[in-house]
Scaffold this motif. Structure first.
Motif, PDB file in Angstrom:
ATOM      1  N   ASP A   1       0.828  -1.210   0.000  1.00 35.59           N
ATOM      2  CA  ASP A   1       0.000   0.000   0.000  1.00 35.59           C
ATOM      3  C   ASP A   1       0.859   1.255   0.000  1.00 35.59           C
ATOM      4  N   LEU A   2       1.924   1.252   0.790  1.00 34.20           N
ATOM      5  CA  LEU A   2       2.814   2.405   0.817  1.00 34.20           C
ATOM      6  C   LEU A   2       3.506   2.609  -0.532  1.00 34.20           C
ATOM      7  N   LYS A   3       3.888   1.505  -1.161  1.00 34.19           N
ATOM      8  CA  LYS A   3       4.614   1.588  -2.432  1.00 34.19           C
ATOM      9  C   LYS A   3       3.699   1.937  -3.602  1.00 34.19           C
ATOM     10  N   TRP A   4       2.529   1.308  -3.692  1.00 31.72           N
ATOM     11  CA  TRP A   4       1.674   1.413  -4.875  1.00 31.72           C
ATOM     12  C   TRP A   4       0.428   2.270  -4.665  1.00 31.72           C
ATOM     13  N   GLY A   5       0.100   2.559  -3.418  1.00 33.36           N
ATOM     14  CA  GLY A   5      -1.114   3.328  -3.159  1.00 33.36           C
ATOM     15  C   GLY A   5      -2.362   2.482  -3.344  1.00 33.36           C
ATOM     16  N   ASP A   6      -3.491   3.158  -3.422  1.00 33.70           N
ATOM     17  CA  ASP A   6      -4.779   2.483  -3.579  1.00 33.70           C
ATOM     18  C   ASP A   6      -4.885   1.903  -4.992  1.00 33.70           C
TER      19      ASP A   6
ATOM     20  N   VAL B   1      -4.492 -11.118  -1.571  1.00 36.38           N
ATOM     21  CA  VAL B   1      -5.327 -10.449  -0.575  1.00 36.38           C
ATOM     22  C   VAL B   1      -5.739  -9.072  -1.095  1.00 36.38           C
ATOM     23  N   ALA B   2      -4.798  -8.342  -1.682  1.00 36.92           N
ATOM     24  CA  ALA B   2      -5.115  -7.017  -2.233  1.00 36.92           C
ATOM     25  C   ALA B   2      -6.178  -7.127  -3.320  1.00 36.92           C
ATOM     26  N   TRP B   3      -6.067  -8.135  -4.156  1.00 41.07           N
ATOM     27  CA  TRP B   3      -7.053  -8.360  -5.225  1.00 41.07           C
ATOM     28  C   TRP B   3      -8.429  -8.647  -4.624  1.00 41.07           C
ATOM     29  N   ALA B   4      -8.452  -9.522  -3.606  1.00 41.35           N
ATOM     30  CA  ALA B   4      -9.717  -9.841  -2.944  1.00 41.35           C
ATOM     31  C   ALA B   4     -10.304  -8.594  -2.273  1.00 41.35           C
ATOM     32  N   GLU B   5      -9.443  -7.783  -1.662  1.00 40.42           N
ATOM     33  CA  GLU B   5      -9.904  -6.525  -1.072  1.00 40.42           C
ATOM     34  C   GLU B   5     -10.514  -5.628  -2.147  1.00 40.42           C
ATOM     35  N   SER B   6      -9.869  -5.582  -3.303  1.00 36.85           N
ATOM     36  CA  SER B   6     -10.367  -4.768  -4.413  1.00 36.85           C
ATOM     37  C   SER B   6     -11.757  -5.247  -4.846  1.00 36.85           C
ATOM     38  N   LEU B   7     -11.933  -6.548  -4.945  1.00 40.78           N
ATOM     39  CA  LEU B   7     -13.243  -7.097  -5.312  1.00 40.78           C
ATOM     40  C   LEU B   7     -14.296  -6.729  -4.265  1.00 40.78           C
TER      41      LEU B   7
END
Length: 87
Positions: free
Chosen positions: A23-28, A72-78
């Motif tokens: 999150d720090l590196k790529w942002g939202d 996990v980030a992908w699932a969060e996005s969904l």
């Protein structure tokens, strides 16, 4: 806590730490397409394979943590896009 629960807790702690780093590196990244998420996850999976092939299991572990955090980030996005609410 039994040994398997300790290992699970340590892995999940590493995954959550990696999620924070991402999150720090790529942002939202909620606007990433599912196709882009697929490419990112496959790239990470390839890095796991490379480290396994090279028999560098500590690096393979770190790549697995990164891969898991991407998933996990992908699932969060969904979740955030409301995909599961559309059923």
């Amino acid at each position: 806590m039994i040994i398997s629960e300790l290992a699970r807790a340590q892995v999940l702690e590493h995954v959550l730490g990696e999620r924070e780093r991402q999150d720090l590196k790529w942002g939202d990244q909620v606007k990433n397409s599912d196709e882009l998420w697929t490419v990112i996850a496959l790239e990470e999976f390839g890095e796991v394979g490379r480290e396994v092939y090279e028999k560098d299991l500590p690096k393979a572990y770190m790549e697995l943590i990164q891969l898991t955090a991407v998933c996990v980030a992908w699932a969060e996005s969904l979740q955030r896009r409301g995909v599961l609410d559309e059923k």
